[in-house]
Motif scaffolding. Structure first.
Motif, PDB file in Angstrom:
ATOM      1  N   UNK A 216      29.632  26.459  26.695  1.00 29.36           N
ATOM      2  CA  UNK A 216      29.367  25.042  26.435  1.00 29.36           C
ATOM      3  C   UNK A 216      30.596  24.311  25.905  1.00 29.36           C
ATOM      4  N   UNK A 217      31.674  25.047  25.676  1.00 29.91           N
ATOM      5  CA  UNK A 217      32.899  24.402  25.240  1.00 29.91           C
ATOM      6  C   UNK A 217      33.225  24.561  23.780  1.00 29.91           C
ATOM      7  N   UNK A 218      32.382  25.283  23.010  1.00 33.15           N
ATOM      8  CA  UNK A 218      32.720  25.532  21.621  1.00 33.15           C
ATOM      9  C   UNK A 218      33.901  26.503  21.561  1.00 33.15           C
ATOM     10  N   UNK A 219      34.837  26.271  20.619  1.00 31.85           N
ATOM     11  CA  UNK A 219      36.095  27.032  20.611  1.00 31.85           C
ATOM     12  C   UNK A 219      35.930  28.466  20.125  1.00 31.85           C
ATOM     13  N   UNK A 220      35.272  29.293  20.932  1.00 32.46           N
ATOM     14  CA  UNK A 220      35.093  30.708  20.603  1.00 32.46           C
ATOM     15  C   UNK A 220      35.867  31.545  21.611  1.00 32.46           C
ATOM     16  N   UNK A 221      36.888  32.241  21.161  1.00 39.25           N
ATOM     17  CA  UNK A 221      37.621  33.132  22.048  1.00 39.25           C
ATOM     18  C   UNK A 221      36.883  34.453  22.177  1.00 39.25           C
ATOM     19  N   UNK A 222      37.249  35.236  23.174  1.00 39.30           N
ATOM     20  CA  UNK A 222      36.627  36.559  23.335  1.00 39.30           C
ATOM     21  C   UNK A 222      36.935  37.446  22.136  1.00 39.30           C
ATOM     22  N   UNK A 223      38.145  37.348  21.603  1.00 39.94           N
ATOM     23  CA  UNK A 223      38.486  38.135  20.412  1.00 39.94           C
ATOM     24  C   UNK A 223      37.609  37.742  19.225  1.00 39.94           C
ATOM     25  N   UNK A 224      37.290  36.440  19.110  1.00 40.32           N
ATOM     26  CA  UNK A 224      36.428  35.996  18.015  1.00 40.32           C
ATOM     27  C   UNK A 224      35.007  36.515  18.191  1.00 40.32           C
ATOM     28  N   UNK A 225      34.526  36.518  19.420  1.00 42.74           N
ATOM     29  CA  UNK A 225      33.176  37.042  19.669  1.00 42.74           C
ATOM     30  C   UNK A 225      33.129  38.529  19.360  1.00 42.74           C
ATOM     31  N   UNK A 226      34.117  39.270  19.828  1.00 37.27           N
ATOM     32  CA  UNK A 226      34.153  40.715  19.580  1.00 37.27           C
ATOM     33  C   UNK A 226      34.288  40.992  18.088  1.00 37.27           C
ATOM     34  N   UNK A 227      35.202  40.275  17.432  1.00 36.37           N
ATOM     35  CA  UNK A 227      35.376  40.476  15.997  1.00 36.37           C
ATOM     36  C   UNK A 227      34.102  40.186  15.233  1.00 36.37           C
ATOM     37  N   UNK A 228      33.376  39.138  15.630  1.00 35.73           N
ATOM     38  CA  UNK A 228      32.118  38.804  14.969  1.00 35.73           C
ATOM     39  C   UNK A 228      31.071  39.885  15.202  1.00 35.73           C
ATOM     40  N   UNK A 229      31.016  40.433  16.409  1.00 36.58           N
ATOM     41  CA  UNK A 229      30.075  41.528  16.697  1.00 36.58           C
ATOM     42  C   UNK A 229      30.333  42.725  15.787  1.00 36.58           C
ATOM     43  N   UNK A 230      31.594  43.099  15.656  1.00 42.33           N
ATOM     44  CA  UNK A 230      31.933  44.251  14.826  1.00 42.33           C
ATOM     45  C   UNK A 230      31.639  43.950  13.359  1.00 42.33           C
ATOM     46  N   UNK A 231      31.952  42.732  12.942  1.00 46.06           N
ATOM     47  CA  UNK A 231      31.672  42.351  11.557  1.00 46.06           C
ATOM     48  C   UNK A 231      30.176  42.408  11.257  1.00 46.06           C
ATOM     49  N   UNK A 232      29.357  41.841  12.146  1.00 44.81           N
ATOM     50  CA  UNK A 232      27.913  41.868  11.939  1.00 44.81           C
ATOM     51  C   UNK A 232      27.375  43.286  11.971  1.00 44.81           C
ATOM     52  N   UNK A 233      27.924  44.113  12.854  1.00 47.54           N
ATOM     53  CA  UNK A 233      27.481  45.503  12.923  1.00 47.54           C
ATOM     54  C   UNK A 233      27.818  46.244  11.629  1.00 47.54           C
ATOM     55  N   UNK A 234      28.985  45.967  11.089  1.00 43.65           N
ATOM     56  CA  UNK A 234      29.420  46.654   9.871  1.00 43.65           C
ATOM     57  C   UNK A 234      28.724  46.097   8.638  1.00 43.65           C
ATOM     58  N   UNK A 235      28.904  44.793   8.398  1.00 47.46           N
ATOM     59  CA  UNK A 235      28.305  44.171   7.214  1.00 47.46           C
ATOM     60  C   UNK A 235      26.788  44.115   7.311  1.00 47.46           C
ATOM     61  N   UNK A 236      26.275  44.036   8.556  1.00 48.44           N
ATOM     62  CA  UNK A 236      24.847  43.903   8.744  1.00 48.44           C
ATOM     63  C   UNK A 236      24.063  45.156   8.449  1.00 48.44           C
TER      64      UNK A 236
END
Length: 391
Positions: A216-236
């Protein structure tokens, strides 16, 4: 009394760090040691965590509490917990809708189902962390991310390996950087592949949400998506794992408290268990400008460590702070942080604790704890093994 440090803790103090915290808190709510400002008092912690004068990244760049290598840096630089506004605000706004109270309410039956499955056919003696405390939250966050159940154990192992790069653990393990870097490579490859699948096969999960936001055009790079996935998996999963395990330890020597929870774990009991022994004992900040905390001057550029465990046992804020009072009335604690970096998944963690701990205590009966092992880490604080025998 020697200056405070996050390193060099004995096994005995790691298992019960609160006498150490109490001695330093009695000497003052804010203290300096080796160039770092340590915040022990509750009011001082609240002030630091909610003030715009303090941020996650140092003025010179960086700010992660891990000793990063190239692969790990790519991940952690995009973790929500290490971002400051405006990027933090933008990314959190994308994720908030999937961690809302209504979404968590809808998840409660599934949390109970997963917990019941894990508790079926438990042996009389077993490792609580291996069999329940770690699998429950990682299976829940895996479903939110759209990760297959059969991959959850592998992901848990990789997440544990990532923690070897924390500055505290790396100081004690010469292989820490290699272990964490290998895990970072493997996790990045895993979630990049998942992101690619969700571009063509959206599935209503968190990864699909972030991919659609990018489309949709929100400034999310693939690295940001991957980093967020790993962060949520770890912290979550790690915070809930720690509280589940430490709650069982706290209740083992308190039969009266266990009896109070016989008919279920209340929200007030969850808050008290988190206050009593939080899953993370310290969080880092940097002074972005000259500040004064509890009457102590903190110059710009100073590294600040807010000792959440100490703040949660501050007698100036909590009456009889070393008493586990499952009916303790009100009182904001710092167990899930405060301010803009307040734990994104706190509502989910509370639900997992309320439901999971309740079912676990029913399954354990009048249990005993046979052995406990803590990693040498006072920051990410929780046992990696708790052997219990069911009553």
């Amino acid at each position: 009394m020697k200056p405070f440090s996050l390193k060099g803790w004995s096994d005995e103090d790691l298992r019960d760090p609160f006498p150490v915290f109490a001695r330093h808190l009695a000497a003052g709510p804010v203290q300096f040691a080796d160039g770092t400002c340590y915040v022990f008092g509750h009011d001082a912690a609240v002030e630091t965590l909610t003030s715009a004068a303090f941020g996650r990244r140092s003025p010179s760049g960086g700010g992660s509490p891990v000793s990063v290598t190239s692969a790990l840096r790519t991940l952690v630089e995009n973790w929500l917990v290490f971002l400051d506004p405006p990027r933090h605000t933008e990314l959190r706004s994308v994720l908030n809708r999937e961690f809302s109270p209504s979404v968590v309410t809808d998840l409660r039956p599934r949390i109970a189902e997963i917990a019941q499955t894990l508790l079926t056919d438990l042996p009389i003696t077993f490792d609580l962390v291996e069999k329940f405390s770690a699998p429950l939250p990682i299976l829940v966050i895996s479903e939110l991310l759209g990760v297959p159940r059969e991959d959850s154990g592998w992901l848990r192992d990789r997440a544990v390996d990532l923690q070897e790069a924390s500055s505290v653990r790396a100081a004690a393990n010469p292989d820490a950087h290699a272990i964490a870097d290998r895990a970072a490579h493997e996790l990045r490859d895993y979630f990049l592949a998942l992101v690619q699948r969700r571009r063509s096969e959206p599935d209503g999960d968190l990864v699909s949400l972030m991919v659609s936001a990018q489309t949709r055009g929100e400034p999310l790079s693939s690295d940001e998506i991957v980093g967020t996935c790993v962060h949520l998996m770890t912290a979550g999963h790690e915070t809930t794992t720690n509280v589940l395990s430490k709650s069982v330890l706290a209740l083992a020597s308190r039969p009266e408290a266990r009896a109070e929870l016989r008919d279920g774990v209340t929200p007030a009991a969850v808050e008290e268990l988190v206050r009593f022994d939080p899953p993370v004992q310290a969080v880092g900040r940097w002074a972005h400008q000259d500040a004064v905390v509890a009457g102590v001057e903190v110059p710009a550029g100073t590294r600040v460590m807010v000792m959440l465990g100490a703040a949660n046992r501050d007698p100036a804020r909590f009456a009889a702070p070393d008493t586990l009072d499952l009916r303790r009335a009100g009182g904001r604690n710092t167990g899930f942080g405060l301010g803009i970096h307040y734990c994104l998944g706190a509502t989910l963690a509370r639900a997992e604790l309320e439901i999971g701990l309740g079912l676990l205590l029913q399954a354990l009966g009048e249990y005993t704890v046979d052995s406990v092992k803590f990693p040498h880490d006072i920051v990410f604080h929780g046992p990696h093994s708790v052997v219990v025998t069911r009553g």
